[in-house]
Design an enzyme around this catalytic site. Structure first.
Site, short mmCIF file in Angstrom:
data_model
loop_
_atom_site.label_atom_id
_atom_site.label_comp_id
_atom_site.label_asym_id
_atom_site.label_seq_id
_atom_site.Cartn_x
_atom_site.Cartn_y
_atom_site.Cartn_z
N ALA A 77 0.82 -1.21 0.00
CA ALA A 77 0.00 0.00 0.00
C ALA A 77 0.86 1.26 0.00
O ALA A 77 1.95 1.28 0.59
CB ALA A 77 -0.93 0.00 1.21
N HIS A 78 0.38 2.30 -0.65
CA HIS A 78 1.04 3.61 -0.67
C HIS A 78 0.18 4.61 0.10
O HIS A 78 -1.04 4.46 0.14
CB HIS A 78 1.22 4.10 -2.10
CG HIS A 78 2.28 3.37 -2.86
ND1 HIS A 78 3.14 3.98 -3.73
CD2 HIS A 78 2.64 2.05 -2.86
CE1 HIS A 78 3.96 3.11 -4.26
NE2 HIS A 78 3.68 1.92 -3.74
N PRO A 79 0.79 5.64 0.68
CA PRO A 79 0.00 6.64 1.40
C PRO A 79 -0.86 7.44 0.44
O PRO A 79 -0.45 7.77 -0.68
CB PRO A 79 1.07 7.52 2.05
CG PRO A 79 2.29 7.35 1.19
CD PRO A 79 2.24 5.94 0.70
#
Length: 213
Positions: free
Chosen positions: A82-84
Site C-alpha cells: 500500500a502507498h500513502p
C-alpha cells in the site's frame, strides 16, 4: 481402504512436479496453509512465497484453509504494497534511506492496515486470479480465471471479473447453512475418504444423510 494422501507430501502426483501440496512448501511465519490445499504451476511451487504472495513486509497474515485448489498465476497482494493517500503524493518516500525516510517514516507507519487476507476451505481459484489485501473469501467459493478480488466473497458463491462480482450462488441458503454446519473439511482424512464420492458428486442433503443417518 487404501491409504489417504499424506498432506505433507510435497508432490502428491508422481511424475507431476507442477502440482504440490502447499503446506510443506510454505515456510513464512505470516503464511498459513491448511492440509491438502494444492498449487498447480508448470514452473513448479518452489517460488510460491516469493512470486505469488507479494509485498508481505508487515505483520499481516495470509491464511488459506484446507482442500483449496489454486491455479497457476494466482497472486495475493499483501498490505505491505500500500502507498500513502492522505496527502498530495502517493510516492513512498519512507521506503528510501536518508532524509526522505527521516521526514516521512511516521506517516508510513501510521497508515491503516487492511488486515489479514483469509481464504476459507474448499475454494477454487482459476488461472491468473489476483486477490487484494485484507479480502476474506468464504468456504466453497469459486473464483473465475482472471478475476481481481477487491471485496469479501460469500461462501459457496461464484465470482468473476475485474472487479470480481457475483455470477451465481452455488446452493440456496438452506443448503449453504447445511454445508457450513457439516464442515466436511474438518473431518479426519479417513472420514473424508469414506464420503469422497458424495462430497464430489452428491447434494448437500445426500451428504448430510450419509454422515447423520
Amino acid at each position: 481402504m487404501t491409504a489417504v494422501p499424506n498432506p505433507m507430501t510435497r508432490h502428491p502426483l508422481p511424475g507431476f512436479d507442477r502440482v504440490a501440496f502447499l503446506k510443506p512448501v510454505v515456510t513464512s511465519p505470516t503464511i498459513e496453509v491448511g492440509e491438502y490445499t494444492y498449487y498447480d504451476d508448470p514452473a513448479g511451487p518452489d517460488d510460491f512465497e516469493r512470486t505469488n504472495v507479494l509485498y508481505a513486509y508487515g505483520s499481516e497474515r495470509l491464511v488459506i484453509g484446507r482442500y483449496c485448489a489454486i491455479a497457476a498465476g494466482t497472486r495475493f497482494l499483501m498490505a505491505g504494497g500500500a502507498h500513502p493517500t492522505v496527502g498530495v503524493s502517493t510516492f513512498p518516500f519512507a521506503m528510501f534511506e536518508g532524509a526522505w525516510r527521516d521526514a516521512t517514516l511516521d506517516v508510513a507507519m501510521g497508515m491503516p492496515s487492511r488486515g489479514d487476507t483469509v481464504v476459507g476451505n474448499d475454494v477454487w481459484f482459476g488461472y491468473g486470479c489476483l486477490v487484494m489485501p485484507g479480502v476474506r473469501i468464504g468456504d466453497g467459493a469459486i473464483i473465475a480465471a482472471g478475476s481481481v478480488v477487491t471485496a469479501d466473497v460469500e461462501p459457496y458463491t461464484v465470482v468473476g471479473g475485474n472487479p470480481a462480482r457475483l455470477i451465481r450462488r452455488r446452493f440456496d441458503e438452506d443448503d449453504v447453512r447445511r454445508l457450513l454446519d457439516l464442515a466436511w473439511w474438518d473431518w479426519p482424512a479417513e472420514q473424508v475418504a469414506r464420503h469422497a464420492r458424495i462430497i464430489m458428486a452428491g447434494t448437500p442433503a445426500e451428504l448430510e444423510r450419509a454422515v447423520r443417518g
